[in-house]
Design a protein around this motif. Structure first.
Motif, PDB file in Angstrom:
ATOM      1  N   VAL A  52       2.069  34.680   0.292  1.00 20.35           N
ATOM      2  CA  VAL A  52       0.704  33.949  -0.044  1.00 20.35           C
ATOM      3  C   VAL A  52      -0.390  34.952  -0.364  1.00 20.35           C
ATOM      4  CG1 VAL A  52      -0.861  32.239   0.613  1.00 20.35           C
ATOM      5  CG2 VAL A  52       1.322  31.663   0.726  1.00 20.35           C
ATOM      6  N   GLY A  53      -0.569  35.970   0.676  1.00 24.59           N
ATOM      7  CA  GLY A  53      -1.655  36.686   0.396  1.00 24.59           C
ATOM      8  C   GLY A  53      -1.393  37.625  -0.837  1.00 24.59           C
ATOM      9  N   ARG A  54      -0.381  38.204  -1.067  1.00 22.29           N
ATOM     10  CA  ARG A  54       0.032  38.936  -2.159  1.00 22.29           C
ATOM     11  C   ARG A  54       0.030  38.084  -3.575  1.00 22.29           C
ATOM     12  NH1 ARG A  54       4.268  40.864   1.041  1.00 22.29           N
ATOM     13  NH2 ARG A  54       5.578  39.291   0.046  1.00 22.29           N
ATOM     14  N   ALA A  55       0.253  36.651  -3.528  1.00 21.80           N
ATOM     15  CA  ALA A  55      -0.071  35.826  -4.407  1.00 21.80           C
ATOM     16  C   ALA A  55      -1.777  35.826  -5.043  1.00 21.80           C
ATOM     17  CB  ALA A  55       0.327  34.294  -4.503  1.00 21.80           C
ATOM     18  N   TYR A  56      -2.396  36.043  -3.879  1.00 25.18           N
ATOM     19  CA  TYR A  56      -3.813  35.966  -4.171  1.00 25.18           C
ATOM     20  C   TYR A  56      -4.202  37.212  -4.759  1.00 25.18           C
ATOM     21  CZ  TYR A  56      -8.816  35.340  -2.637  1.00 25.18           C
ATOM     22  OH  TYR A  56     -10.102  35.192  -2.715  1.00 25.18           O
TER      23      TYR A  56
ATOM     24  N   ALA B  32     -10.851  35.588   3.489  1.00 22.13           N
ATOM     25  CA  ALA B  32     -11.971  36.529   3.692  1.00 22.13           C
ATOM     26  C   ALA B  32     -11.509  37.795   3.434  1.00 22.13           C
ATOM     27  CB  ALA B  32     -12.943  36.259   4.694  1.00 22.13           C
ATOM     28  N   MET B  33     -10.388  37.991   4.099  1.00 22.41           N
ATOM     29  CA  MET B  33      -9.716  39.443   3.984  1.00 22.41           C
ATOM     30  C   MET B  33      -9.299  39.701   2.584  1.00 22.41           C
ATOM     31  SD  MET B  33      -6.839  41.190   6.230  1.00 22.41           S
ATOM     32  CE  MET B  33      -7.629  40.520   7.701  1.00 22.41           C
ATOM     33  N   SER B  34      -8.562  38.709   1.985  1.00 19.63           N
ATOM     34  CA  SER B  34      -7.953  39.038   0.714  1.00 19.63           C
ATOM     35  C   SER B  34      -9.061  39.100  -0.321  1.00 19.63           C
ATOM     36  CB  SER B  34      -6.845  37.618   0.305  1.00 19.63           C
ATOM     37  OG  SER B  34      -6.085  37.325   1.300  1.00 19.63           O
ATOM     38  N   HIS B  35     -10.138  38.062  -0.282  1.00 19.48           N
ATOM     39  CA  HIS B  35     -11.237  38.268  -1.249  1.00 19.48           C
ATOM     40  C   HIS B  35     -11.895  39.809  -1.260  1.00 19.48           C
ATOM     41  CE1 HIS B  35     -14.284  36.614  -3.926  1.00 19.48           C
ATOM     42  NE2 HIS B  35     -15.215  37.373  -2.990  1.00 19.48           N
TER      43      HIS B  35
ATOM     44  N   PRO C 277      -2.211  51.056  -1.927  1.00 21.43           N
ATOM     45  CA  PRO C 277      -2.215  50.043  -2.899  1.00 21.43           C
ATOM     46  C   PRO C 277      -2.791  49.017  -2.101  1.00 21.43           C
ATOM     47  CG  PRO C 277       0.089  51.065  -2.802  1.00 21.43           C
ATOM     48  CD  PRO C 277      -0.952  51.793  -1.763  1.00 21.43           C
ATOM     49  N   PRO C 278      -3.725  48.160  -3.002  1.00 20.74           N
ATOM     50  CA  PRO C 278      -4.143  46.727  -2.368  1.00 20.74           C
ATOM     51  C   PRO C 278      -3.339  45.954  -1.426  1.00 20.74           C
ATOM     52  CG  PRO C 278      -5.075  47.339  -4.421  1.00 20.74           C
ATOM     53  CD  PRO C 278      -3.991  48.214  -4.408  1.00 20.74           C
ATOM     54  N   GLU C 279      -2.054  45.779  -2.010  1.00 19.28           N
ATOM     55  CA  GLU C 279      -0.903  45.196  -1.316  1.00 19.28           C
ATOM     56  C   GLU C 279      -0.858  45.585   0.058  1.00 19.28           C
ATOM     57  OE1 GLU C 279      -0.698  44.228  -5.615  1.00 19.28           O
ATOM     58  OE2 GLU C 279      -0.798  46.073  -4.500  1.00 19.28           O
TER      59      GLU C 279
ATOM     60  N   SER D 123      -1.608  45.322   6.013  1.00 18.86           N
ATOM     61  CA  SER D 123      -1.533  45.981   7.249  1.00 18.86           C
ATOM     62  C   SER D 123      -2.834  45.233   7.761  1.00 18.86           C
ATOM     63  CB  SER D 123      -1.964  47.495   7.218  1.00 18.86           C
ATOM     64  OG  SER D 123      -3.004  47.607   6.144  1.00 18.86           O
ATOM     65  N   GLY D 124      -3.842  44.995   6.954  1.00 18.87           N
ATOM     66  CA  GLY D 124      -4.810  44.154   7.735  1.00 18.87           C
ATOM     67  C   GLY D 124      -4.481  42.815   8.329  1.00 18.87           C
ATOM     68  N   ILE D 125      -3.508  41.993   7.602  1.00 15.12           N
ATOM     69  CA  ILE D 125      -2.815  40.838   8.071  1.00 15.12           C
ATOM     70  C   ILE D 125      -2.173  40.975   9.399  1.00 15.12           C
ATOM     71  CG2 ILE D 125      -1.302  39.005   7.678  1.00 15.12           C
ATOM     72  CD1 ILE D 125      -2.210  38.840   4.833  1.00 15.12           C
ATOM     73  N   GLY D 126      -1.455  42.083   9.470  1.00 17.19           N
ATOM     74  CA  GLY D 126      -0.767  42.309  10.644  1.00 17.19           C
ATOM     75  C   GLY D 126      -1.485  42.677  11.721  1.00 17.19           C
ATOM     76  N   ILE D 127      -2.580  43.508  11.618  1.00 20.68           N
ATOM     77  CA  ILE D 127      -3.440  43.804  12.626  1.00 20.68           C
ATOM     78  C   ILE D 127      -4.315  42.602  13.262  1.00 20.68           C
ATOM     79  CG2 ILE D 127      -5.461  45.034  13.366  1.00 20.68           C
ATOM     80  CD1 ILE D 127      -4.850  47.275  11.265  1.00 20.68           C
TER      81      ILE D 127
END
Length: 205
Positions: A91-95, A161-164, A182-184, A189-193
């Motif tokens: 879902v994050g990558r779809a953003y 907010a992180m994705s934005h 790469p942004p992905e 990594s941000g989502i994981g942390i």
């Protein structure tokens, strides 16, 4: 910008497409209603048969953007992922993919300054997109006892907010700069942390 022109009674959509071209070229605040009318091949007075003003026209661009956005995220979430985490990351990558493929829609949705409550249709579109991310967040937290589970609405909002932020700084090229990764990868990594900090993922070994 190529002039689209108005044909066969589809003035409303011709105006939306003209506005999207102008948003892509000048930004959501960089054009007038008269310019959108000219690009669509009609007089400014004709616009008011469909839109109360420029903000309503941009709101319709955002409504159509949210429909595409929610469809992409919903597909990413439901496309047979092997785990709740994989679905959440998809879902994050779809953003990011949406922001790249539909930059004018993205700007109308998030950079125009127009409230999501500008029209009932815009409010409903935004709610539908947010609901996809909340469903993904809720699925990810099901293994945690309800009394210890973080609110899905809270951490889905944080991930949004992180994705934005990744999009604005690194995925669209303006006003930010190129990322060292790469942004992905930055988003994953941000989502994981973040999720490990909430106890939703086990710590790295």
């Amino acid at each position: 910008m190529a002039k689209r022109g108005y044909h066969h009674g589809n003035l409303r959509q011709a105006l939306v497409e003209a506005a999207l071209d102008l948003i892509g070229e000048k930004g959501p605040q960089g054009f007038t209603l008269s310019e959108a009318a000219k690009a669509a091949g009609v007089t400014p007075a004709a616009v008011y048969r469909h839109f109360a003003g420029r903000e309503d026209l941009i709101a319709e661009c955002a409504v159509q953007g949210y429909a595409i956005f929610a469809d992409l995220m919903d597909y990413a979430f439901n496309d047979g992922k092997p785990s709740a985490l994989a679905a959440f990351e998809a879902v994050g990558r779809a953003y990011l993919a949406f922001a790249r493929r539909h930059p004018a829609h993205y700007m109308a949705m998030f950079e125009s300054g127009i409230s999501q409550n500008q029209t009932p249709e815009l409010a409903a579109g935004a709610a539908r997109a947010n609901a996809v991310l909340e469903r993904a967040a809720n699925a990810l937290s099901q293994h945690i006892p309800p009394d210890k589970r973080p609110p899905a609405a809270m951490f889905s909002a944080h991930i949004w907010a992180m994705s934005h932020g990744v999009v604005e700084l690194f995925a669209r090229g303006a006003p930010g700069a190129r990322a060292p990764f790469p942004p992905e990868d930055l988003l994953e990594s941000g989502i994981g942390i973040y999720l490990r900090g909430l106890g939703l993922l086990p710590p790295d070994r």
